[in-house]
Scaffold this active site. Structure first.
Site, PDB file in Angstrom:
ATOM      1  N   CYS A  10     133.614 -32.682 -96.731  1.00  0.00           N
ATOM      2  CA  CYS A  10     134.812 -33.516 -96.670  1.00  0.00           C
ATOM      3  C   CYS A  10     135.974 -32.713 -97.255  1.00  0.00           C
ATOM      4  O   CYS A  10     135.876 -31.489 -97.367  1.00  0.00           O
ATOM      5  CB  CYS A  10     134.606 -34.856 -97.386  1.00  0.00           C
ATOM      6  SG  CYS A  10     134.454 -34.777 -99.177  1.00  0.00           S
ATOM      7  N   ASN A  13     135.370 -33.009-101.818  1.00  0.00           N
ATOM      8  CA  ASN A  13     133.987 -32.986-102.292  1.00  0.00           C
ATOM      9  C   ASN A  13     133.802 -33.817-103.563  1.00  0.00           C
ATOM     10  O   ASN A  13     133.034 -33.472-104.440  1.00  0.00           O
ATOM     11  CB  ASN A  13     133.504 -31.537-102.493  1.00  0.00           C
ATOM     12  CG  ASN A  13     131.988 -31.410-102.674  1.00  0.00           C
ATOM     13  OD1 ASN A  13     131.538 -30.547-103.410  1.00  0.00           O
ATOM     14  ND2 ASN A  13     131.205 -32.242-102.014  1.00  0.00           N
ATOM     15  N   CYS A  15     134.108 -37.592-103.027  1.00  0.00           N
ATOM     16  CA  CYS A  15     133.807 -38.948-102.557  1.00  0.00           C
ATOM     17  C   CYS A  15     132.787 -38.933-101.420  1.00  0.00           C
ATOM     18  O   CYS A  15     131.603 -39.186-101.627  1.00  0.00           O
ATOM     19  CB  CYS A  15     135.076 -39.671-102.092  1.00  0.00           C
ATOM     20  SG  CYS A  15     136.198 -40.145-103.426  1.00  0.00           S
ATOM     21  N   ARG A  16     133.257 -38.630-100.222  1.00  0.00           N
ATOM     22  CA  ARG A  16     132.433 -38.800 -99.028  1.00  0.00           C
ATOM     23  C   ARG A  16     131.256 -37.848 -98.940  1.00  0.00           C
ATOM     24  O   ARG A  16     130.116 -38.281 -98.712  1.00  0.00           O
ATOM     25  CB  ARG A  16     133.295 -38.662 -97.768  1.00  0.00           C
ATOM     26  CG  ARG A  16     134.365 -39.733 -97.663  1.00  0.00           C
ATOM     27  CD  ARG A  16     135.313 -39.467 -96.525  1.00  0.00           C
ATOM     28  NE  ARG A  16     136.130 -38.275 -96.801  1.00  0.00           N
ATOM     29  CZ  ARG A  16     136.941 -37.717 -95.922  1.00  0.00           C
ATOM     30  NH1 ARG A  16     137.021 -38.202 -94.691  1.00  0.00           N
ATOM     31  NH2 ARG A  16     137.667 -36.669 -96.244  1.00  0.00           N
ATOM     32  N   SER A  17     131.494 -36.551 -99.068  1.00  0.00           N
ATOM     33  CA  SER A  17     130.380 -35.613 -98.878  1.00  0.00           C
ATOM     34  C   SER A  17     129.337 -35.685 -99.991  1.00  0.00           C
ATOM     35  O   SER A  17     128.143 -35.639 -99.693  1.00  0.00           O
ATOM     36  CB  SER A  17     130.879 -34.182 -98.646  1.00  0.00           C
ATOM     37  OG  SER A  17     131.675 -33.716 -99.702  1.00  0.00           O
ATOM     38  N   ASP A 114     138.419 -41.810 -95.872  1.00  0.00           N
ATOM     39  CA  ASP A 114     138.401 -41.316 -97.242  1.00  0.00           C
ATOM     40  C   ASP A 114     138.745 -42.443 -98.217  1.00  0.00           C
ATOM     41  O   ASP A 114     139.888 -42.892 -98.277  1.00  0.00           O
ATOM     42  CB  ASP A 114     139.405 -40.174 -97.379  1.00  0.00           C
ATOM     43  CG  ASP A 114     139.258 -39.408 -98.673  1.00  0.00           C
ATOM     44  OD1 ASP A 114     138.642 -39.941 -99.629  1.00  0.00           O
ATOM     45  OD2 ASP A 114     139.752 -38.268 -98.738  1.00  0.00           O
TER      46      ASP A 114
END
Length: 139
Positions: A10, A13, A15-17, A114
């Site tokens: 993401c 690095n 939150c999402r990934s 995000d």
């Protein structure tokens, strides 16, 4: 898919990934997993606290993860690189060495919004959970 090595990517690095890494780790603990960001703002930092809190409510611990930046060397380390949105996908593809055959694609059917900006950590985790289940089941 048998014991693949998968990298989730993401922007920052935090939150999402890392959430995707942690969710997939909970479903397939024998897989080789990592996450990275295309940006460098958060290198060495733990995942964003509100994301950790939302994941913890689902029994997912991501406190051991630390942000790092995506590099060209990642193409040689992973079988599959999964990006959270088209901007990150484009950045990763632009870095892919000529002749490299590492599969690079979006993680979910569409972008994973995000939550750092939207503040919808639960909605983000819902998308990640569904995509993770699909990935692990090989569908």
């Amino acid at each position: 898919m048998t014991q693949p090595s998968v990298l989730f990517v993401c922007l920052g690095n935090i939150c999402r990934s890392p959430a995707a890494e942690a969710v997939v780790r909970s479903l397939a603990p024998h897989w080789t997993l990592d996450s990275a960001g295309t940006g460098r703002w958060h290198i060495g930092e733990p995942p964003y606290t509100p994301m950790q809190d939302a994941a913890r409510k689902r029994g997912i611990d991501m406190s051991d993860l630390r942000a790092r930046q995506f590099t060209r060397a990642d193409f040689g380390r992973f079988d599959l690189i999964l990006c959270m949105d088209s901007d990150n996908l484009e950045t990763v593809l632009d870095m892919q060495p000529k002749g490299d055959t590492t599969e690079v694609r979006l993680f979910a059917d569409g972008p994973v919004p995000d939550p750092y900006y939207s503040r919808d950590f639960e909605g983000c985790l819902n998308i990640i959970q569904q995509a993770a289940e699909t990935l692990v089941s090989g569908r």
